[in-house]
Motif scaffolding. Structure first.
Motif, mmCIF file in Angstrom:
data_model
loop_
_atom_site.group_PDB
_atom_site.id
_atom_site.type_symbol
_atom_site.label_atom_id
_atom_site.label_comp_id
_atom_site.label_asym_id
_atom_site.label_seq_id
_atom_site.Cartn_x
_atom_site.Cartn_y
_atom_site.Cartn_z
ATOM 1 N N GLU A 164 -3.531 -5.908 3.332
ATOM 2 C CA GLU A 164 -3.649 -5.239 2.325
ATOM 3 C C GLU A 164 -3.182 -5.381 1.307
ATOM 4 O O GLU A 164 -2.119 -4.989 1.871
ATOM 5 C CB GLU A 164 -4.238 -4.293 3.711
ATOM 6 C CG GLU A 164 -5.482 -5.230 4.807
ATOM 7 C CD GLU A 164 -6.579 -3.758 4.521
ATOM 8 O OE1 GLU A 164 -6.893 -4.015 6.071
ATOM 9 O OE2 GLU A 164 -5.635 -2.670 4.927
ATOM 10 N N TYR A 165 -3.959 -4.982 0.089
ATOM 11 C CA TYR A 165 -2.278 -4.314 -0.622
ATOM 12 C C TYR A 165 -3.232 -3.371 -1.517
ATOM 13 O O TYR A 165 -4.937 -3.773 -1.465
ATOM 14 C CB TYR A 165 -3.274 -5.970 -2.207
ATOM 15 C CG TYR A 165 -1.797 -6.324 -1.007
ATOM 16 C CD1 TYR A 165 -0.368 -6.602 -2.065
ATOM 17 C CD2 TYR A 165 -1.790 -7.798 -0.065
ATOM 18 C CE1 TYR A 165 0.829 -6.970 -1.662
ATOM 19 C CE2 TYR A 165 -0.691 -8.401 -0.067
ATOM 20 C CZ TYR A 165 0.790 -7.978 -0.512
ATOM 21 O OH TYR A 165 1.559 -8.667 -0.908
ATOM 22 N N MET A 166 -3.136 -2.653 -2.514
ATOM 23 C CA MET A 166 -3.564 -1.263 -3.284
ATOM 24 C C MET A 166 -3.422 -2.063 -4.561
ATOM 25 O O MET A 166 -2.309 -2.460 -5.203
ATOM 26 C CB MET A 166 -2.930 0.136 -2.810
ATOM 27 C CG MET A 166 -3.600 0.442 -1.457
ATOM 28 S SD MET A 166 -2.754 2.149 -0.971
ATOM 29 C CE MET A 166 -3.848 2.967 -2.539
ATOM 30 N N TYR A 167 -4.723 -1.790 -4.852
ATOM 31 C CA TYR A 167 -4.305 -2.249 -6.712
ATOM 32 C C TYR A 167 -3.234 -1.678 -7.032
ATOM 33 O O TYR A 167 -2.932 -2.102 -8.231
ATOM 34 C CB TYR A 167 -5.725 -1.667 -7.651
ATOM 35 C CG TYR A 167 -6.221 -1.761 -8.885
ATOM 36 C CD1 TYR A 167 -6.500 -2.999 -9.386
ATOM 37 C CD2 TYR A 167 -5.486 -0.936 -9.495
ATOM 38 C CE1 TYR A 167 -5.655 -2.951 -10.852
ATOM 39 C CE2 TYR A 167 -5.908 -1.035 -11.397
ATOM 40 C CZ TYR A 167 -5.585 -1.980 -11.234
ATOM 41 O OH TYR A 167 -5.850 -2.115 -12.845
ATOM 42 N N HIS A 168 -3.380 -0.151 -7.475
ATOM 43 C CA HIS A 168 -2.133 0.228 -7.827
ATOM 44 C C HIS A 168 -0.685 -0.621 -7.822
ATOM 45 O O HIS A 168 0.466 -0.358 -8.380
ATOM 46 C CB HIS A 168 -1.284 1.906 -7.226
ATOM 47 C CG HIS A 168 -0.723 2.752 -8.291
ATOM 48 N ND1 HIS A 168 -0.488 2.566 -9.657
ATOM 49 C CD2 HIS A 168 0.581 3.025 -7.474
ATOM 50 C CE1 HIS A 168 0.437 3.517 -9.199
ATOM 51 N NE2 HIS A 168 1.357 3.351 -8.764
ATOM 52 N N ASN A 169 -0.768 -0.534 -6.873
ATOM 53 C CA ASN A 169 1.044 -1.185 -6.065
ATOM 54 C C ASN A 169 1.004 -2.763 -6.726
ATOM 55 O O ASN A 169 2.239 -2.503 -6.846
ATOM 56 C CB ASN A 169 0.850 -1.502 -4.203
ATOM 57 C CG ASN A 169 1.054 -0.036 -3.800
ATOM 58 O OD1 ASN A 169 0.036 0.464 -4.180
ATOM 59 N ND2 ASN A 169 1.775 0.106 -2.885
ATOM 60 N N THR A 170 -0.473 -3.312 -7.252
ATOM 61 C CA THR A 170 -0.498 -5.095 -6.934
ATOM 62 C C THR A 170 -0.089 -4.901 -8.727
ATOM 63 O O THR A 170 0.951 -5.212 -9.618
ATOM 64 C CB THR A 170 -1.820 -5.753 -6.648
ATOM 65 O OG1 THR A 170 -1.043 -5.895 -5.525
ATOM 66 C CG2 THR A 170 -1.541 -6.570 -7.395
ATOM 67 N N LYS A 171 -0.735 -3.679 -9.291
ATOM 68 C CA LYS A 171 -0.396 -4.028 -11.108
ATOM 69 C C LYS A 171 1.401 -3.259 -11.560
ATOM 70 O O LYS A 171 1.292 -3.532 -11.572
ATOM 71 C CB LYS A 171 -1.007 -2.059 -11.146
ATOM 72 C CG LYS A 171 -0.981 -2.031 -12.814
ATOM 73 C CD LYS A 171 -1.969 -1.085 -13.134
ATOM 74 C CE LYS A 171 -1.894 -1.040 -15.283
ATOM 75 N NZ LYS A 171 -2.847 0.632 -14.373
ATOM 76 N N THR B 170 0.309 -10.505 -4.684
ATOM 77 C CA THR B 170 -1.222 -9.843 -4.434
ATOM 78 C C THR B 170 -1.545 -10.788 -2.995
ATOM 79 O O THR B 170 -0.465 -11.722 -2.137
ATOM 80 C CB THR B 170 -1.819 -11.028 -4.772
ATOM 81 O OG1 THR B 170 -1.827 -11.911 -4.953
ATOM 82 C CG2 THR B 170 -2.313 -10.435 -6.899
ATOM 83 N N THR C 82 1.393 -1.315 0.131
ATOM 84 C CA THR C 82 -0.056 0.112 -0.175
ATOM 85 C C THR C 82 0.883 0.746 0.195
ATOM 86 O O THR C 82 2.323 1.272 0.180
ATOM 87 C CB THR C 82 -1.101 0.157 1.127
ATOM 88 O OG1 THR C 82 -0.591 -0.104 2.625
ATOM 89 C CG2 THR C 82 -1.934 -0.887 1.520
#
Length: 168
Positions: A45-52, A57, A12
């Protein structure tokens, strides 16, 4: 010459959300040890942007160790050594704040408060593009970008190039 190059990936925007770390130990201009692990970030917990960016994941880190569990190995590799990172303030802050989150004392690592930064080094050499991918392309260094071990290895090689001016 002895140093470690380090790279973190984060889950995150929180500075204590390390989800992967790569560390490369260099002694006498040779890589003598490499360490990589996924890390379960707080609450996984993950944020979409970081995973992208890095592809990691919550499923990948569901059974991964926490930072507190991998810290003894990190300490063993880093303690008392010169530390190098590409954009050192990012990685230094991730380490500091993740340690703080787990009640660990940054001072016990016995490392300098600021590290060697390959971004700053290559900017001073007159390079306009100093992101890791551009530097690696310029010096023909293999890179699987945003894999923490690959990034740390590339950073170590860039630092070695800087320290061996015949090759820069």
């Amino acid at each position: 010459m002895e140093f470690v190059a380090i790279d973190f990936e984060t889950a995150t925007w929180h500075r204590n959300s390390a989800c992967a770390v790569g560390i490369v130990h260099v002694k006498n201009e040779v890589i003598v040890e490499e360490f990589y692990t996924l890390i379960q970030p707080p609450n996984n917990e993950y944020m979409y942007h970081n995973t992208k960016v890095h592809g990691i994941t919550s499923e990948d880190t569901f059974d991964a160790p926490t930072f507190e569990e991998v810290y003894p190995k990190i300490k063993q590799l880093m303690e008392g050594k010169l530390v190098v990172a590409h954009n050192e303030s990012f990685d230094r802050n991730i380490l500091y704040h993740t340690m703080e989150h787990f009640g660990l004392s940054y001072s016990e690592l016995r490392i300098k408060s600021s590290w060697e930064c390959t971004v700053k080094i290559f900017r001073k050499k007159g390079n306009f593009k100093v992101n890791l991918a551009a530097c690696c392309e310029r010096y023909d260094i293999p890179l699987d970008h945003h894999n923490a071990l690959s990034d740390a290895r590339a950073c170590a090689k860039l630092y070695l190039i800087h320290k061996m001016p015949l090759f820069s």
